[in-house]
Design a protein around this motif. Structure first.
Motif, PDB file in Angstrom:
ATOM      1  N   GLY A 154      29.278 -95.048  15.089  1.00 58.59           N
ATOM      2  CA  GLY A 154      28.124 -95.449  15.977  1.00 58.59           C
ATOM      3  C   GLY A 154      28.766 -95.342  17.164  1.00 58.59           C
ATOM      4  O   GLY A 154      27.822 -94.946  18.333  1.00 58.59           O
ATOM      5  N   GLY A 155      29.874 -95.698  17.678  1.00 64.42           N
ATOM      6  CA  GLY A 155      30.394 -95.796  18.892  1.00 64.42           C
ATOM      7  C   GLY A 155      30.569 -94.370  19.511  1.00 64.42           C
ATOM      8  O   GLY A 155      30.096 -94.030  20.733  1.00 64.42           O
ATOM      9  N   THR A 156      30.896 -93.285  18.655  1.00 64.70           N
ATOM     10  CA  THR A 156      30.890 -92.040  19.171  1.00 64.70           C
ATOM     11  C   THR A 156      29.458 -91.363  19.318  1.00 64.70           C
ATOM     12  O   THR A 156      29.246 -90.687  20.452  1.00 64.70           O
ATOM     13  CB  THR A 156      31.510 -91.028  18.140  1.00 64.70           C
ATOM     14  N   CYS A 157      28.532 -91.745  18.670  1.00 61.38           N
ATOM     15  CA  CYS A 157      27.263 -91.472  19.097  1.00 61.38           C
ATOM     16  C   CYS A 157      26.711 -91.862  20.261  1.00 61.38           C
ATOM     17  O   CYS A 157      26.086 -91.336  21.183  1.00 61.38           O
ATOM     18  CB  CYS A 157      26.280 -91.917  17.857  1.00 61.38           C
ATOM     19  N   GLY A 158      27.232 -93.082  20.519  1.00 62.38           N
ATOM     20  CA  GLY A 158      26.754 -93.563  21.701  1.00 62.38           C
ATOM     21  C   GLY A 158      27.596 -93.000  23.049  1.00 62.38           C
ATOM     22  O   GLY A 158      26.998 -92.960  24.030  1.00 62.38           O
ATOM     23  N   ALA A 159      28.815 -92.454  22.761  1.00 62.27           N
ATOM     24  CA  ALA A 159      29.697 -91.875  23.616  1.00 62.27           C
ATOM     25  C   ALA A 159      29.219 -90.485  23.933  1.00 62.27           C
ATOM     26  O   ALA A 159      29.314 -89.890  24.938  1.00 62.27           O
ATOM     27  CB  ALA A 159      30.940 -91.747  23.172  1.00 62.27           C
ATOM     28  N   ILE A 160      28.257 -89.811  23.021  1.00 57.77           N
ATOM     29  CA  ILE A 160      27.467 -88.489  23.291  1.00 57.77           C
ATOM     30  C   ILE A 160      26.405 -88.962  23.796  1.00 57.77           C
ATOM     31  O   ILE A 160      25.928 -88.099  24.685  1.00 57.77           O
ATOM     32  CB  ILE A 160      27.560 -87.715  21.859  1.00 57.77           C
ATOM     33  N   PHE A 161      25.667 -89.926  23.484  1.00 59.81           N
ATOM     34  CA  PHE A 161      24.237 -90.178  23.939  1.00 59.81           C
ATOM     35  C   PHE A 161      24.163 -90.750  25.394  1.00 59.81           C
ATOM     36  O   PHE A 161      23.303 -90.076  26.032  1.00 59.81           O
ATOM     37  CB  PHE A 161      23.761 -91.504  22.966  1.00 59.81           C
ATOM     38  N   GLY A 162      25.336 -91.259  25.805  1.00 58.41           N
ATOM     39  CA  GLY A 162      25.432 -92.111  27.146  1.00 58.41           C
ATOM     40  C   GLY A 162      25.501 -91.123  28.233  1.00 58.41           C
ATOM     41  O   GLY A 162      24.789 -91.061  29.203  1.00 58.41           O
ATOM     42  N   PRO A 163      26.362 -90.007  28.222  1.00 56.49           N
ATOM     43  CA  PRO A 163      26.498 -88.886  29.178  1.00 56.49           C
ATOM     44  C   PRO A 163      25.108 -87.994  29.356  1.00 56.49           C
ATOM     45  O   PRO A 163      24.788 -87.748  30.301  1.00 56.49           O
ATOM     46  CB  PRO A 163      27.569 -87.882  28.883  1.00 56.49           C
ATOM     47  N   TRP A 164      24.599 -87.696  28.048  1.00 57.84           N
ATOM     48  CA  TRP A 164      23.516 -87.051  28.035  1.00 57.84           C
ATOM     49  C   TRP A 164      22.147 -87.754  28.503  1.00 57.84           C
ATOM     50  O   TRP A 164      21.455 -87.165  29.380  1.00 57.84           O
ATOM     51  CB  TRP A 164      22.751 -86.820  26.466  1.00 57.84           C
ATOM     52  N   LEU A 165      22.386 -89.192  28.339  1.00 61.67           N
ATOM     53  CA  LEU A 165      21.064 -90.085  28.898  1.00 61.67           C
ATOM     54  C   LEU A 165      21.384 -89.958  30.440  1.00 61.67           C
ATOM     55  O   LEU A 165      20.247 -89.847  31.190  1.00 61.67           O
ATOM     56  CB  LEU A 165      21.050 -91.380  28.312  1.00 61.67           C
ATOM     57  N   ALA A 166      22.552 -90.089  31.023  1.00 64.57           N
ATOM     58  CA  ALA A 166      22.688 -90.147  32.373  1.00 64.57           C
ATOM     59  C   ALA A 166      22.337 -88.751  32.934  1.00 64.57           C
ATOM     60  O   ALA A 166      21.885 -88.900  34.134  1.00 64.57           O
ATOM     61  CB  ALA A 166      24.218 -90.397  32.521  1.00 64.57           C
ATOM     62  N   SER A 167      22.694 -87.663  32.414  1.00 67.29           N
ATOM     63  CA  SER A 167      22.305 -86.281  32.782  1.00 67.29           C
ATOM     64  C   SER A 167      20.585 -86.120  33.222  1.00 67.29           C
ATOM     65  O   SER A 167      20.335 -85.470  33.947  1.00 67.29           O
ATOM     66  CB  SER A 167      22.908 -85.364  32.074  1.00 67.29           C
ATOM     67  N   MET A 168      20.052 -86.843  32.190  1.00 66.04           N
ATOM     68  CA  MET A 168      18.418 -86.919  32.178  1.00 66.04           C
ATOM     69  C   MET A 168      17.831 -87.596  33.039  1.00 66.04           C
ATOM     70  O   MET A 168      16.853 -87.372  33.672  1.00 66.04           O
ATOM     71  CB  MET A 168      18.040 -87.132  30.664  1.00 66.04           C
TER      72      MET A 168
END
Length: 458
Positions: A154-168
């Motif tokens: 779950g943390g790793t998914c968040g670590a991937i989702f966070g930068p993607w969300l920031a870029s969007m």
């Protein structure tokens, strides 16, 4: 969950909801962090690499100052209240930074960036420490071996989702808005923490009394008590906790060697802030994808079958081989491969295994001693690593010099990992023998008498 998936993921049917909630909790925490991390790295480099070394010192000092305040919260408030207070404090801090960036944008510069760098480093340590402390309190040792790797997904998914969300969202909403989004994820994490904690057994049923994989019983209204500095003193009274602290110091030194090697190689690519941020984000993305694969497919089975001691030793072996390879090749591509493997093993395999070490300690040690080790002790290792790496650089020794220090240290680290795993098994046996008493009341009973004379606290 179908039976074949339960067997593949090493999860019992009764544990599925708890694992999902824990993973979702960690997802929110890491999303909140990773929304802001690439900017933290780029802002820190504005003052030069030498300034970053001193920022590590500042972070260590701040964590030492914050620890007694956290210890006071743990001593005076029930578990869910001091967890909520910790996340609430950092959420309010993000709102303050947001106000500064929007109301007085002219004050944003090198100094403000360095303040944010130190604050973010403290934020990063405390919110992840509190999460794993709750996991060590919520699950038993045998559950931790099977489930912590899956929870970390779950943390790793968040670590991937966070930068993607920031870029969007950075362009349409502006960078300051990311701080408010991060605050929202912290708030959601607190809500999930309450649901997860109240799912924990509050009374032991007869059929679970002798089950070593049954979660511990906790009185959610109980106050742990003790002094604000008890966690600090307990570390120096217990050989087991001292071993965990030494393991954390060496981990921090190795990670810092790798971190500054990355900073130097990226700094050589140019001075453009946006380009550096992009490179850091790409390295993080590669690392997180590798971590996700290991967590989902390997971590739970590895720890459950090979034991915590072997699992803890995998990262030291990875570090030794990686620094040897980096000294021989010395390219940015080699660094990215090494860092991806190192971080993946650290987050997917080593971190869940290290967190199981606290499942056999008292509740007071789970929060107070763990806070001291995971914040100040770890950042102390950062400071040592940063200064040693800087000294080697000033002596002109380069990557070969770093490897000459890192490889022997990694061998010591591996030996310590084996000792910790064996010691954990001894404590687990004592803890199981005392389980009826330990599960009553507020869970203060300590199983450490053979490894730490005089540390049992009722």
């Amino acid at each position: 969950m179908p039976a074949y998936l339960q067997q593949f993921f090493n999860v019992r049917r009764s544990e599925v909801l708890s694992v999902f909630l824990a993973g979702l909790f960690f997802f929110c925490v890491l999303t909140a962090l990773m929304l802001l991390r690439p900017a933290r790295e780029a802002l820190g480099l504005q003052g030069g690499i030498e300034a970053v070394r001193w920022l590590f010192v500042g972070t260590a000092v701040i964590t030492l100052l914050v620890n007694p305040f956290f210890g006071l919260l743990v001593s005076r408030l029930p578990r869910l209240y001091f967890i909520s207070a910790t996340y609430g404090f950092f959420g309010l801090s993000l709102i303050v930074f947001y106000m500064l960036m929007t109301v007085t944008p002219d004050v944003i510069g090198v100094t403000t960036g360095q303040v944010f760098y130190v604050w973010f480093s403290v934020f990063n340590l405390f919110v992840t420490m509190v999460f794993w402390a709750l996991m060590a309190d919520r699950f038993s040792l045998e559950q931790g071996k099977r489930l912590f790797g899956m929870i970390a997904v779950g943390g790793t998914c968040g670590a991937i989702f966070g930068p993607w969300l920031a870029s969007m969202l950075a362009d349409p909403l502006g960078t300051p808005a990311l701080l408010l989004i991060s605050t929202a994820f912290l708030g959601l994490a607190v809500v999930i923490a309450w649901i997860l904690a109240w799912q924990q057994p509050h009374r032991r049923s007869p059929d679970l009394a002798s089950d070593p994989e049954a979660p511990p019983v906790v009185d959610e209204h109980a106050v742990i008590g003790g002094s604000a500095w008890e966690g600090f003193k307990a570390v120096f009274r217990s050989r087991y906790l001292m071993g965990i602290a030494a393991y954390a110091v060496i981990l921090a030194i190795m990670a810092t060697f790798l971190y500054f090697t990355r900073l130097q190689m990226v700094a050589e690519l140019g001075d453009d802030l946006d380009y550096r941020t992009t490179v850091f984000a790409r390295i993080d993305l590669i690392t997180q994808v590798a971590t996700l694969i290991m967590q989902a497919l390997i971590a739970g089975h590895l720890m459950h079958r090979l034991g915590v001691h072997i699992t803890l030793a995998l990262l030291p072996i990875t570090a030794a081989l990686g620094f040897i390879g980096l000294a021989v090749v010395g390219s940015l591509a080699a660094l990215i491969v090494f860092e991806a493997v190192f971080r993946a093993v650290q987050r997917a395999i080593q971190r869940p295994a290290r967190e199981t070490l606290y499942t056999v300690t008292s509740r007071e040690d789970k929060y107070k001693s763990k806070a001291f080790i995971d914040t100040f002790v770890y950042r102390g290792g950062d400071v040592v690593g940063a200064q040693v790496e800087g000294l080697l650089g000033r002596l002109g020794m380069g990557l070969a010099g770093v490897a000459s220090v890192a490889v022997p240290l990694a061998l010591v680290w591996a030996g310590l990992a084996l000792w910790l795993g064996r010691s954990q098994q001894k404590l687990a046996g004592q803890h199981l023998g005392d389980q009826p008493a330990a599960n009553g009341g507020d869970g203060h009973a300590s199983p450490e008498s053979s490894l730490s004379p005089g540390t049992g606290r009722g």
